[in-house]
Design a protein around this motif. Structure first.
Motif, PDB file in Angstrom:
ATOM      1  N   LYS A   1      -3.700   7.182 -10.322  1.00 24.05           N
ATOM      2  CA  LYS A   1      -3.717   5.882 -11.005  1.00 24.05           C
ATOM      3  C   LYS A   1      -2.987   4.836 -10.168  1.00 24.05           C
ATOM      4  O   LYS A   1      -3.312   3.641 -10.223  1.00 24.05           O
ATOM      5  N   TYR A   2      -2.014   5.267  -9.366  1.00 25.19           N
ATOM      6  CA  TYR A   2      -1.307   4.325  -8.489  1.00 25.19           C
ATOM      7  C   TYR A   2      -2.190   3.895  -7.322  1.00 25.19           C
ATOM      8  O   TYR A   2      -1.983   2.817  -6.764  1.00 25.19           O
ATOM      9  N   LEU A   3      -3.161   4.720  -6.966  1.00 19.34           N
ATOM     10  CA  LEU A   3      -4.134   4.323  -5.944  1.00 19.34           C
ATOM     11  C   LEU A   3      -4.939   3.124  -6.432  1.00 19.34           C
ATOM     12  O   LEU A   3      -5.218   2.201  -5.664  1.00 19.34           O
ATOM     13  N   ALA A   4      -5.302   3.123  -7.715  1.00 20.75           N
ATOM     14  CA  ALA A   4      -6.045   1.982  -8.267  1.00 20.75           C
ATOM     15  C   ALA A   4      -5.207   0.708  -8.208  1.00 20.75           C
ATOM     16  O   ALA A   4      -5.733  -0.382  -7.949  1.00 20.75           O
ATOM     17  N   VAL A   5      -3.891   0.834  -8.411  1.00 24.54           N
ATOM     18  CA  VAL A   5      -3.008  -0.334  -8.306  1.00 24.54           C
ATOM     19  C   VAL A   5      -2.989  -0.839  -6.867  1.00 24.54           C
ATOM     20  O   VAL A   5      -3.090  -2.040  -6.604  1.00 24.54           O
TER      21      VAL A   5
ATOM     22  N   ILE B   1      -0.870   5.358   2.100  1.00 18.72           N
ATOM     23  CA  ILE B   1      -0.207   6.329   1.231  1.00 18.72           C
ATOM     24  C   ILE B   1       1.197   5.863   0.878  1.00 18.72           C
ATOM     25  O   ILE B   1       1.647   6.021  -0.270  1.00 18.72           O
ATOM     26  N   PHE B   2       1.875   5.251   1.831  1.00 22.34           N
ATOM     27  CA  PHE B   2       3.246   4.803   1.564  1.00 22.34           C
ATOM     28  C   PHE B   2       3.267   3.652   0.559  1.00 22.34           C
ATOM     29  O   PHE B   2       4.213   3.517  -0.220  1.00 22.34           O
ATOM     30  N   ARG B   3       2.227   2.832   0.577  1.00 20.86           N
ATOM     31  CA  ARG B   3       2.152   1.770  -0.432  1.00 20.86           C
ATOM     32  C   ARG B   3       1.952   2.379  -1.815  1.00 20.86           C
ATOM     33  O   ARG B   3       2.571   1.945  -2.792  1.00 20.86           O
ATOM     34  N   ILE B   4       1.086   3.382  -1.894  1.00 20.30           N
ATOM     35  CA  ILE B   4       0.872   4.066  -3.172  1.00 20.30           C
ATOM     36  C   ILE B   4       2.180   4.689  -3.658  1.00 20.30           C
ATOM     37  O   ILE B   4       2.537   4.591  -4.839  1.00 20.30           O
ATOM     38  N   LEU B   5       2.912   5.333  -2.749  1.00 19.21           N
ATOM     39  CA  LEU B   5       4.179   5.963  -3.113  1.00 19.21           C
ATOM     40  C   LEU B   5       5.208   4.931  -3.573  1.00 19.21           C
ATOM     41  O   LEU B   5       5.949   5.165  -4.538  1.00 19.21           O
ATOM     42  N   ALA B   6       5.262   3.787  -2.897  1.00 19.76           N
ATOM     43  CA  ALA B   6       6.201   2.729  -3.297  1.00 19.76           C
ATOM     44  C   ALA B   6       5.873   2.218  -4.692  1.00 19.76           C
ATOM     45  O   ALA B   6       6.765   2.010  -5.525  1.00 19.76           O
ATOM     46  N   ILE B   7       4.589   2.013  -4.953  1.00 17.13           N
ATOM     47  CA  ILE B   7       4.166   1.556  -6.279  1.00 17.13           C
ATOM     48  C   ILE B   7       4.528   2.589  -7.335  1.00 17.13           C
ATOM     49  O   ILE B   7       4.998   2.251  -8.428  1.00 17.13           O
TER      50      ILE B   7
ATOM     51  N   GLU C   1      -5.259  -0.441  -4.615  1.00 14.79           N
ATOM     52  CA  GLU C   1      -6.573  -0.949  -4.235  1.00 14.79           C
ATOM     53  C   GLU C   1      -6.816  -2.367  -4.742  1.00 14.79           C
ATOM     54  O   GLU C   1      -7.309  -3.223  -4.010  1.00 14.79           O
ATOM     55  N   SER C   2      -6.488  -2.614  -5.995  1.00 18.53           N
ATOM     56  CA  SER C   2      -6.925  -3.868  -6.616  1.00 18.53           C
ATOM     57  C   SER C   2      -5.850  -4.617  -7.391  1.00 18.53           C
ATOM     58  O   SER C   2      -6.103  -5.728  -7.862  1.00 18.53           O
ATOM     59  N   GLY C   3      -4.656  -4.012  -7.536  1.00 19.59           N
ATOM     60  CA  GLY C   3      -3.668  -4.642  -8.408  1.00 19.59           C
ATOM     61  C   GLY C   3      -4.103  -4.632  -9.858  1.00 19.59           C
ATOM     62  O   GLY C   3      -3.672  -5.448 -10.664  1.00 19.59           O
ATOM     63  N   LEU C   4      -5.002  -3.682 -10.216  1.00 19.41           N
ATOM     64  CA  LEU C   4      -5.565  -3.579 -11.569  1.00 19.41           C
ATOM     65  C   LEU C   4      -6.259  -4.886 -11.964  1.00 19.41           C
ATOM     66  O   LEU C   4      -6.093  -5.396 -13.078  1.00 19.41           O
TER      67      LEU C   4
END
Length: 317
Positions: free
Chosen positions: A124-128, A230-236, A130-133
Motif C-alpha cells: 500500500k505504501y508503493l501506491a503512495v 524502494i527507499f522512498r517506499i520505506l521512508a513513507i 507512485e501517485s500520492g494517492l
C-alpha cells in the motif's frame, strides 16, 4: 554663512549657542539609544533563532523490513539512501501531511484487496510512492493511484476506452496491480525485487540481476529513479506508521474521513451523466469525484456490461 544676526546681543547669541549645543547633545543621545536598541533587538533575534529554531536529522530504526524481508541497514550505502529519502519526505511537510490525511481514507479500500490477493500489506505504501494517492497522469501516460500504463491495464483486464478508464477505479485498479505483482513474484521470488520491477519492469530487474551477478535489490546498481524507489517506499512506511516520531501531530478530525457510498448498478447506456447525477440528487462534479473512471458525459454500453456507480449516501455531501 552667518549664524547670528548682527543686531543680536551677546546674551542672545549665548542663549542660542547653548540651545544649539543642547539640541546636538540630545540628538546624539537619541541616536545612540536608537542604534543601541537596534543592536540589542538584533542580538535578541539571533539568540532566539539559534535556540528556538531547529532542523534535526531523523533517527533511523535499528531494524526495518519490506514485506517481511529485512533491509540491510548495516550497509553504509543502504543506510544513507534511507536517510536521504526519510529527510526528503519529513521536510516536504505539505506533501507528507497529505499522504497522512489521504491514507486514512484510502488504505481501508486498498488493504483488504491486497490481503485477498495474498500481496503483502506493505505494498500500500508503493501506491503512495507512485501517485500520492491521487489520480495522477505520468509523462509516459501511466494513470491512477497505481500508475498503470494502458497496455498493462488491459492485460490485467481493465477497460480503457473513450468512455471508461478503469485505471481510475481504485478497487479495480488495485486488483489489476495485485495481478501484476503476483505475476512478478513468480519470476523474482522476492517481494523487494517485485516492488522494484513495478518501477523498472520485470525484464529490467531480471536483466540487471543477470548482468551484475547478484541476487537482491540492495546489491544492484540502478539509475537514480529505481535506486531511490524502494527507499522512498520505506521512508513513507516509517512516517505513516509512526507520524509522531517524525514530527507530524494530527488529530482524528484532521484526517480525511471515509465517506460511505451507495452503489447503483448500471447495465444499459446513459445518455447524459449530468441528468443521471441530478436524478440521484447530486451534481456532475460529485458524480465524477466518486467515479473518476467515467471519462465523458455519456455511456454507450453496446455490450450491456454491468457497472457499479458510487454515490455518497444521503446527507453526506
Amino acid at each position: 554663512m552667518k549664524l547670528f544676526n548682527k543686531d543680536l546681543g551677546k546674551k542672545d547669541r549665548r542663549i542660542i549657542t547653548v540651545g544649539i549645543l543642547t539640541s546636538i547633545a540630545i540628538l546624539e543621545i537619541v541616536l545612540f539609544c536608537f542604534f543601541k536598541d537596534k543592536e540589542s533587538d538584533d542580538e535578541n533575534y539571533r539568540n532566539a533563532f539559534a535556540h528556538q529554531y531547529g532542523i534535526y536529522s531523523p533517527e533511523l530504526p535499528d531494524r526495518l523490513n519490506f514485506a517481511g524481508e529485512p533491509v540491510p541497514l548495516n550497509d553504509f550505502d543502504v543506510k544513507e539512501s534511507l536517510d536521504k529519502e526519510l529527510m526528503v519526505n519529513i521536510y516536504w511537510q505539505s506533501q507528507t501531511l497529505l499522504f497522512l490525511k489521504k491514507a486514512h481514507r484510502f488504505f481501508p479500500v486498498i488493504e483488504p484487496i491486497l490481503k485477498k490477493n495474498h500481496i503483502p500489506d506493505d505494498f500500500k505504501y508503493l501506491a503512495v510512492a507512485e501517485s500520492g494517492l491521487s489520480n495522477e497522469v505520468s509523462p509516459a501516460g501511466a494513470r491512477g493511484f497505481w500508475q498503470l500504463l494502458e497496455k498493462t491495464a488491459k492485460d490485467c483486464g481493465l477497460e480503457v476506452n473513450e468512455e471508461v478508464d478503469e485505471r481510475y477505479n481504485l478497487e479495480k485498479a488495485t486488483e489489476a496491480a495485485c495481478q501484476y505483482l503476483r505475476s512478478s513474484y513468480k519470476t523474482q521470488k522476492n517481494w523487494t525485487l517485485v516492488a522494484a520491477s513495478y518501477n523498472i519492469g520485470k525484464t529490467g530487474v531480471s536483466r540487471q540481476l543477470s548482468k551484475q551477478k547478484v541476487d537482491n535489490y540492495y546489491d544492484l546498481l540502478f539509475g537514480e529513479e529505481t535506486a531511490r524507489y524502494i527507499f522512498r517506499i520505506l521512508a513513507i512506511k516509517l512516517i505513516i506508521t509512526n507520524p509522531d516520531k517524525y514530527g507530524y501531530h494530527l488529530r482524528e478530525k484532521d484526517l480525511y474521513p471515509i465517506i460511505p457510498v451507495t452503489k447503483i448498478k448500471i447495465d444499459s447506456s446513459v445518455d447524459n451523466w449530468s441528468d443521471f447525477a441530478q436524478s440521484h440528487s447530486v451534481n456532475y462534479k460529485i458524480l465524477k469525484i466518486f467515479n473518476p473512471w467515467l471519462k465523458g458525459y455519456t455511456l454507450t454500453n453496446k455490450e450491456k456490461k454491468t457497472y457499479m456507480i458510487s454515490l455518497p449516501q444521503k446527507g453526506l455531501r
